[in-house]
Design a protein around this motif. Structure first.
Motif, PDB file in Angstrom:
ATOM      1  N   LEU A 166       4.515  -7.186  -8.583  1.00 54.05           N
ATOM      2  CA  LEU A 166       4.215  -6.473  -7.436  1.00 54.05           C
ATOM      3  C   LEU A 166       2.900  -5.862  -7.480  1.00 54.05           C
ATOM      4  N   ILE A 167       1.858  -5.856  -6.327  1.00 57.40           N
ATOM      5  CA  ILE A 167       0.608  -5.275  -6.378  1.00 57.40           C
ATOM      6  C   ILE A 167       0.762  -4.204  -5.444  1.00 57.40           C
ATOM      7  N   LEU A 168      -0.022  -3.208  -5.873  1.00 51.84           N
ATOM      8  CA  LEU A 168       0.000  -1.891  -5.172  1.00 51.84           C
ATOM      9  C   LEU A 168      -1.418  -1.604  -4.743  1.00 51.84           C
ATOM     10  N   GLN A 169      -1.689  -0.919  -3.718  1.00 51.58           N
ATOM     11  CA  GLN A 169      -2.946  -0.553  -2.980  1.00 51.58           C
ATOM     12  C   GLN A 169      -2.706   1.128  -2.836  1.00 51.58           C
ATOM     13  N   GLU A 170      -3.985   1.634  -2.774  1.00 51.46           N
ATOM     14  CA  GLU A 170      -3.970   3.285  -2.680  1.00 51.46           C
ATOM     15  C   GLU A 170      -3.101   3.933  -3.773  1.00 51.46           C
ATOM     16  N   ILE A 171      -3.250   3.793  -4.779  1.00 53.71           N
ATOM     17  CA  ILE A 171      -2.606   4.168  -5.854  1.00 53.71           C
ATOM     18  C   ILE A 171      -3.155   5.886  -5.751  1.00 53.71           C
ATOM     19  N   LYS A 172      -4.481   6.081  -5.524  1.00 52.97           N
ATOM     20  CA  LYS A 172      -4.977   7.480  -5.434  1.00 52.97           C
ATOM     21  C   LYS A 172      -5.106   8.276  -6.615  1.00 52.97           C
ATOM     22  N   ALA A 231      11.343   3.420   7.406  1.00 49.83           N
ATOM     23  CA  ALA A 231      12.350   4.213   7.695  1.00 49.83           C
ATOM     24  C   ALA A 231      12.888   5.217   6.786  1.00 49.83           C
ATOM     25  N   LYS A 232      12.487   4.994   5.563  1.00 48.41           N
ATOM     26  CA  LYS A 232      13.095   5.981   4.290  1.00 48.41           C
ATOM     27  C   LYS A 232      12.431   7.391   4.570  1.00 48.41           C
ATOM     28  N   PRO A 233      12.839   8.368   3.970  1.00 43.73           N
ATOM     29  CA  PRO A 233      12.066   9.634   3.927  1.00 43.73           C
ATOM     30  C   PRO A 233      10.823   9.678   3.161  1.00 43.73           C
ATOM     31  N   GLN A 234      10.120  10.316   3.518  1.00 46.38           N
ATOM     32  CA  GLN A 234       8.715  10.237   3.090  1.00 46.38           C
ATOM     33  C   GLN A 234       8.013   9.099   2.699  1.00 46.38           C
ATOM     34  N   PRO A 235       8.111   8.229   3.677  1.00 51.71           N
ATOM     35  CA  PRO A 235       7.673   6.931   3.420  1.00 51.71           C
ATOM     36  C   PRO A 235       5.925   6.761   3.276  1.00 51.71           C
ATOM     37  N   SER A 236       5.658   5.682   2.548  1.00 54.46           N
ATOM     38  CA  SER A 236       4.174   5.248   2.791  1.00 54.46           C
ATOM     39  C   SER A 236       4.033   4.757   4.348  1.00 54.46           C
ATOM     40  N   ASP A 237       2.729   4.835   4.761  1.00 54.76           N
ATOM     41  CA  ASP A 237       2.664   4.154   6.276  1.00 54.76           C
ATOM     42  C   ASP A 237       2.577   2.862   6.221  1.00 54.76           C
ATOM     43  N   HIS A 238       2.492   2.042   5.157  1.00 52.95           N
ATOM     44  CA  HIS A 238       2.664   0.688   4.933  1.00 52.95           C
ATOM     45  C   HIS A 238       3.892   0.044   4.600  1.00 52.95           C
ATOM     46  N   VAL A 239       4.442  -0.849   4.547  1.00 46.79           N
ATOM     47  CA  VAL A 239       5.645  -1.281   4.000  1.00 46.79           C
ATOM     48  C   VAL A 239       5.386  -2.618   3.000  1.00 46.79           C
ATOM     49  N   PRO A 240       6.319  -2.880   2.000  1.00 49.45           N
ATOM     50  CA  PRO A 240       5.973  -4.231   1.324  1.00 49.45           C
ATOM     51  C   PRO A 240       5.802  -5.394   2.162  1.00 49.45           C
ATOM     52  N   VAL A 241       5.077  -6.307   1.669  1.00 50.74           N
ATOM     53  CA  VAL A 241       5.313  -7.506   2.122  1.00 50.74           C
ATOM     54  C   VAL A 241       5.473  -8.677   1.278  1.00 50.74           C
ATOM     55  N   ASN A 257       0.893  -1.208   0.078  1.00 48.74           N
ATOM     56  CA  ASN A 257       0.040  -0.021  -0.164  1.00 48.74           C
ATOM     57  C   ASN A 257       0.739   1.359   0.130  1.00 48.74           C
ATOM     58  N   VAL A 258       0.988   2.030  -1.217  1.00 47.41           N
ATOM     59  CA  VAL A 258       1.691   2.864  -1.260  1.00 47.41           C
ATOM     60  C   VAL A 258       1.513   4.532  -0.894  1.00 47.41           C
ATOM     61  N   ASN A 259       0.005   4.440  -0.501  1.00 46.26           N
ATOM     62  CA  ASN A 259      -0.600   5.719  -0.197  1.00 46.26           C
ATOM     63  C   ASN A 259       0.010   6.912  -1.141  1.00 46.26           C
ATOM     64  N   SER A 260      -0.523   6.793  -2.601  1.00 42.57           N
ATOM     65  CA  SER A 260      -0.487   7.624  -3.415  1.00 42.57           C
ATOM     66  C   SER A 260       0.699   7.226  -4.577  1.00 42.57           C
TER      67      SER A 260
END
Length: 256
Positions: free
Chosen positions: A30-36, A241-251, A7-10
């Motif tokens: 790779l599947i993504l969510q919240e592409i917004k 921990a990266k700069p400007q991260p999504s609030d979710h991480v890859p699984v 979930n990349v949050n945009s």
DNA sequence: ATGCCGGGTCCTACCCGA
């Protein structure tokens, strides 16, 4: 076969993160969510440069799911079967790659819009279980992965990170998650790591990351023959921990 | 203590997320 969900949050805010992560991790899919964003605005061309083709199901501002793959795939569904025909929320994309059906989901949160919002979440989960039953009946290798917005057990969120009445942990939400498990699907991360705290999301607020107040709400569920092939299933925690991260991480899921 | 961040959009106050 290496699959990942994030979930990349945009996607427009996180495009460089996705490109860097793809280069470093080289998943097959790779599947993504919240592409917004709407599907037409999905930034597919730079990703093509890395050898990935993409398919997106999007809408303006909210939701949106996508598949990036370096192996050939075909799209089988662009919406979750069983939902009302006038449902416009972009939350489901189903593809077949290398003989495996991959259902990419962004399950409704269920905390907004009161009782109606929670009822929508439960109806969505019922439709997902029906679709899973249909696919399992056909004996097709199946992965259902994405942001489920359910912390299945009390091991799956940090004490204090959520209230007991939150839609992510309400008994009705958890019962529907268990139905998927009872249908024969395996929670990949818990199959590899049966006990302990493993999180995939940390809120931006209140120092949740620094205090490790996380949730495990991004999942990959595997049909029986795929579960037999499971060798690894792990969140990529460093990404938070990266700069400007999504609030979710890859699984990341690896199958032999 | 749900709105502390952070994304979006009818451009700017408000909706949504988990």
């Amino acid at each position: 076969m290496k699959l990942a969900t994030w979930n990349v949050n945009s996607i427009r805010q996180r495009e460089a993160h996705v490109q860097r992560w793809l280069k470093a991790n080289q998943p097959d899919l790779l599947i993504l969510q919240e592409i917004k964003c709407e599907a037409a605005a999905f930034p597919s061309l730079p990703l093509h440069g890395l050898g990935y083709t993409s398919e997106a199901v999007g809408q303006k501002a909210y939701n949106g799911v996508a598949v990036l793959s370096r192996i050939p795939f075909s799209v089988t569904q662009r919406a979750l079967p069983g939902l009302p025909a006038d449902d416009v929320q972009a939350r489901y994309l189903e593809v077949v790659a290398d003989g495996i059906t991959v259902a990419a989901i962004y399950l409704p949160n269920g905390n907004s819009r009161g009782d109606d919002g929670f009822a929508y979440k439960l109806a969505w989960m019922d439709a997902l279980a029906d679709r899973a039953a249909e696919l399992l009946e056909m004996d097709t290798p199946l992965v259902i992965a994405g942001d489920f917005n359910v912390a299945p057990t009390d091991d799956d969120y940090a004490p204090g990170a959520l209230s007991a009445t939150d839609a992510l942990v309400r008994p009705e939400s958890r019962a529907r998650f268990r139905r998927l498990i009872w249908q024969g699907l395996t929670d990949a991360v818990r199959a590899v790591h049966p006990h302990g705290a493993i999180y995939t999301f940390w809120d931006y607020q209140a120092g949740a990351w620094q205090r490790d107040l996380g949730l495990r709400i991004d999942h990959a569920l595997l049909s029986p023959t795929l579960a037999e092939r499971l060798v690894a299933a792990d969140p990529d925690k460093e990404e938070r921990a990266k700069p400007q991260p999504s609030d979710h991480v890859p699984v990341v899921i690896e199958l032999h």
